[in-house]
Design a protein around this motif. Sequence first.
Motif, PDB file in Angstrom:
ATOM      1  N   ALA A  18       0.826  -1.201   0.000  1.00  0.00           N
ATOM      2  CA  ALA A  18       0.000   0.000   0.000  1.00  0.00           C
ATOM      3  C   ALA A  18       0.863   1.254   0.000  1.00  0.00           C
ATOM      4  N   SER A  19       1.925   1.245   0.786  1.00  0.00           N
ATOM      5  CA  SER A  19       2.824   2.389   0.844  1.00  0.00           C
ATOM      6  C   SER A  19       3.490   2.639  -0.508  1.00  0.00           C
ATOM      7  N   GLU A  20       3.898   1.558  -1.176  1.00  0.00           N
ATOM      8  CA  GLU A  20       4.559   1.712  -2.472  1.00  0.00           C
ATOM      9  C   GLU A  20       3.572   2.161  -3.543  1.00  0.00           C
ATOM     10  N   VAL A  21       2.356   1.656  -3.523  1.00  0.00           N
ATOM     11  CA  VAL A  21       1.325   2.108  -4.466  1.00  0.00           C
ATOM     12  C   VAL A  21       1.092   3.604  -4.296  1.00  0.00           C
ATOM     13  N   ARG A  22       1.000   4.048  -3.057  1.00  0.00           N
ATOM     14  CA  ARG A  22       0.770   5.470  -2.804  1.00  0.00           C
ATOM     15  C   ARG A  22       1.943   6.303  -3.311  1.00  0.00           C
ATOM     16  N   ARG A  23       3.152   5.859  -3.044  1.00  0.00           N
ATOM     17  CA  ARG A  23       4.331   6.606  -3.480  1.00  0.00           C
ATOM     18  C   ARG A  23       4.405   6.696  -5.002  1.00  0.00           C
ATOM     19  N   LEU A  24       4.189   5.575  -5.665  1.00  0.00           N
ATOM     20  CA  LEU A  24       4.308   5.533  -7.124  1.00  0.00           C
ATOM     21  C   LEU A  24       3.219   6.352  -7.807  1.00  0.00           C
ATOM     22  N   LEU A  25       1.981   6.254  -7.310  1.00  0.00           N
ATOM     23  CA  LEU A  25       0.898   7.006  -7.944  1.00  0.00           C
ATOM     24  C   LEU A  25       1.047   8.502  -7.679  1.00  0.00           C
ATOM     25  N   ASP A  26       1.493   8.864  -6.488  1.00  0.00           N
ATOM     26  CA  ASP A  26       1.742  10.267  -6.182  1.00  0.00           C
ATOM     27  C   ASP A  26       2.795  10.843  -7.136  1.00  0.00           C
ATOM     28  N   ALA A  27       3.879  10.101  -7.357  1.00  0.00           N
ATOM     29  CA  ALA A  27       4.922  10.555  -8.283  1.00  0.00           C
ATOM     30  C   ALA A  27       4.391  10.647  -9.711  1.00  0.00           C
ATOM     31  N   ALA A  28       3.534   9.690 -10.096  1.00  0.00           N
ATOM     32  CA  ALA A  28       2.979   9.689 -11.451  1.00  0.00           C
ATOM     33  C   ALA A  28       2.090  10.906 -11.682  1.00  0.00           C
ATOM     34  N   VAL A  29       1.275  11.247 -10.703  1.00  0.00           N
ATOM     35  CA  VAL A  29       0.421  12.431 -10.827  1.00  0.00           C
ATOM     36  C   VAL A  29       1.276  13.698 -10.883  1.00  0.00           C
ATOM     37  N   LYS A  30       2.249  13.779 -10.010  1.00  0.00           N
ATOM     38  CA  LYS A  30       3.097  14.970  -9.971  1.00  0.00           C
ATOM     39  C   LYS A  30       3.801  15.196 -11.308  1.00  0.00           C
ATOM     40  N   ARG A  31       4.287  14.125 -11.924  1.00  0.00           N
ATOM     41  CA  ARG A  31       4.955  14.249 -13.236  1.00  0.00           C
ATOM     42  C   ARG A  31       3.998  14.771 -14.288  1.00  0.00           C
ATOM     43  N   ARG A  32       2.763  14.363 -14.220  1.00  0.00           N
ATOM     44  CA  ARG A  32       1.786  14.732 -15.257  1.00  0.00           C
ATOM     45  C   ARG A  32       1.144  16.090 -15.035  1.00  0.00           C
ATOM     46  N   LEU A  33       1.529  16.758 -13.978  1.00  0.00           N
ATOM     47  CA  LEU A  33       1.069  18.129 -13.754  1.00  0.00           C
ATOM     48  C   LEU A  33       2.011  19.156 -14.373  1.00  0.00           C
ATOM     49  N   VAL A  34       3.148  18.692 -14.873  1.00  0.00           N
ATOM     50  CA  VAL A  34       4.103  19.612 -15.494  1.00  0.00           C
ATOM     51  C   VAL A  34       3.536  20.077 -16.833  1.00  0.00           C
ATOM     52  N   ALA A  35       3.267  21.368 -16.953  1.00  0.00           N
ATOM     53  CA  ALA A  35       2.679  21.908 -18.181  1.00  0.00           C
ATOM     54  C   ALA A  35       2.763  23.430 -18.139  1.00  0.00           C
ATOM     55  N   ASP A  36       2.800  24.038 -19.322  1.00  0.00           N
ATOM     56  CA  ASP A  36       2.767  25.496 -19.383  1.00  0.00           C
ATOM     57  C   ASP A  36       1.401  25.987 -19.846  1.00  0.00           C
ATOM     58  N   VAL A  37       0.385  25.117 -19.688  1.00  0.00           N
ATOM     59  CA  VAL A  37      -1.006  25.445 -20.015  1.00  0.00           C
ATOM     60  C   VAL A  37      -1.883  24.990 -18.847  1.00  0.00           C
ATOM     61  N   PRO A  38      -3.122  25.458 -18.763  1.00  0.00           N
ATOM     62  CA  PRO A  38      -4.006  25.055 -17.659  1.00  0.00           C
ATOM     63  C   PRO A  38      -4.284  23.549 -17.665  1.00  0.00           C
ATOM     64  N   VAL A  39      -4.280  22.943 -16.458  1.00  0.00           N
ATOM     65  CA  VAL A  39      -4.492  21.510 -16.288  1.00  0.00           C
ATOM     66  C   VAL A  39      -5.702  21.283 -15.378  1.00  0.00           C
TER      67      VAL A  39
END
Length: 404
Positions: A18-39
């Motif tokens: 559970a801890s690893e799932v949380r860590r990996l998904l949190d990192a995945a979301v954070k990576r996909r928030l990188v943008a120079d347009v509205p998200v």
Amino acid sequence: YRAPFADPPLEISADEAASEVRRLLDAAVKRRLVADVPVGAFLSGGIDSTVVVGLMAKHTRGKVRTFSIGFEGDPAYDETRFARMAAQSFDTDHTELRVTPRATDLVDPLVRMHDGPFGDSSALPTSIVSGLTREHVTVALTGDGGDEIFCGYERFLAAEVAERIPAPLRHVAARAASLVPPGPTEKGLRAKARRFFVTSAASLEDRLFSYSPYFLPRLDALVGQARARRGRELVTSFAHDVLAPTSGASALSRILAFNYETYLPYDLLVKADRSSMMHSLELRSPFLDRALTDFAARLPDGMRRRGLSKKWILKKAFPDMLPDALVNRPKMGFGVPLAAWFRTSLKGMLDDAFAAGARLYRYFDEAEVRRLLAEQDAGKADHGQRVWLLLTLETWLRQMEEAP
């Protein structure tokens, strides 16, 4: 890329997983928030999109923009109250749209965008919510992939349970269930129970395809015995080839691998890509992050489900982001109430599309098509998805004739 569902399960405790799932998904979301347009994000109020939005709120300055749609005609297809609940939990800037049957005005442009008769009717709501979202943001995160890697569909459990029933019992149950009418809706308990027992006698390959709402059981009547036999052989051969590399894995791992390599790339991701690009909206799917998928594919079966509880490890990983009302509600899926619409406000459209001389009658038996429509209209069965596929086929054939 082939997800490692066939690899030996990880030796790991539930807390560690559970801890690893949380860590990996949190990192995945954070990576996909990188943008120079509205998200922003699609928000259904289901577990996957709710967790994604919760993680976005953690990493976003200001309010997250969220979008959802609901449908008139059948409450079984309306998730808007759950989406509102999730939006309130994370204080998002939430936009909601309620869709009426006029939404099928999109049939022509959807068929053109998919370059053919795309059979998944959820392309319709995906296109609508994409258009709504694009009015406000340029990129949207989705929950796509969560069901596929964490065991989110009832049919996964049904296919696995059927593997445990002795073959003689499965054959008896299948014969008995085939005598029971399916009922007016695919989502009803009677229809689900009938489908489980009717398909239980089939091989795993055939069973996995039998859960699709298309035409395999009626191919003989629709296209003739010879063409139907050839069609079944192609389907079975394809399923066998996909499942062969997982022969030593558990039944559930094989089922997940099959879905990951068929339904996900040939349906869900095509639908998401075409329907969003139709509105110049970019979709990003944190659950399909390579590191997360590699880890989730090797989880022990007991962490994917506990009894009939699906996505067990995902729920354990995010108890703070999942209100009980969202965790315990039945899964709806992202669809439209086609059966209800086709019996009422859209019946005239069907009458026009399938009138005598329709182009699809060059390939399908007209009497059998009309039999399907009559069963649908009388409420004897839910053929909404099948009728949608025929409708998109007829639309595509017409477009081909009209093309310059």
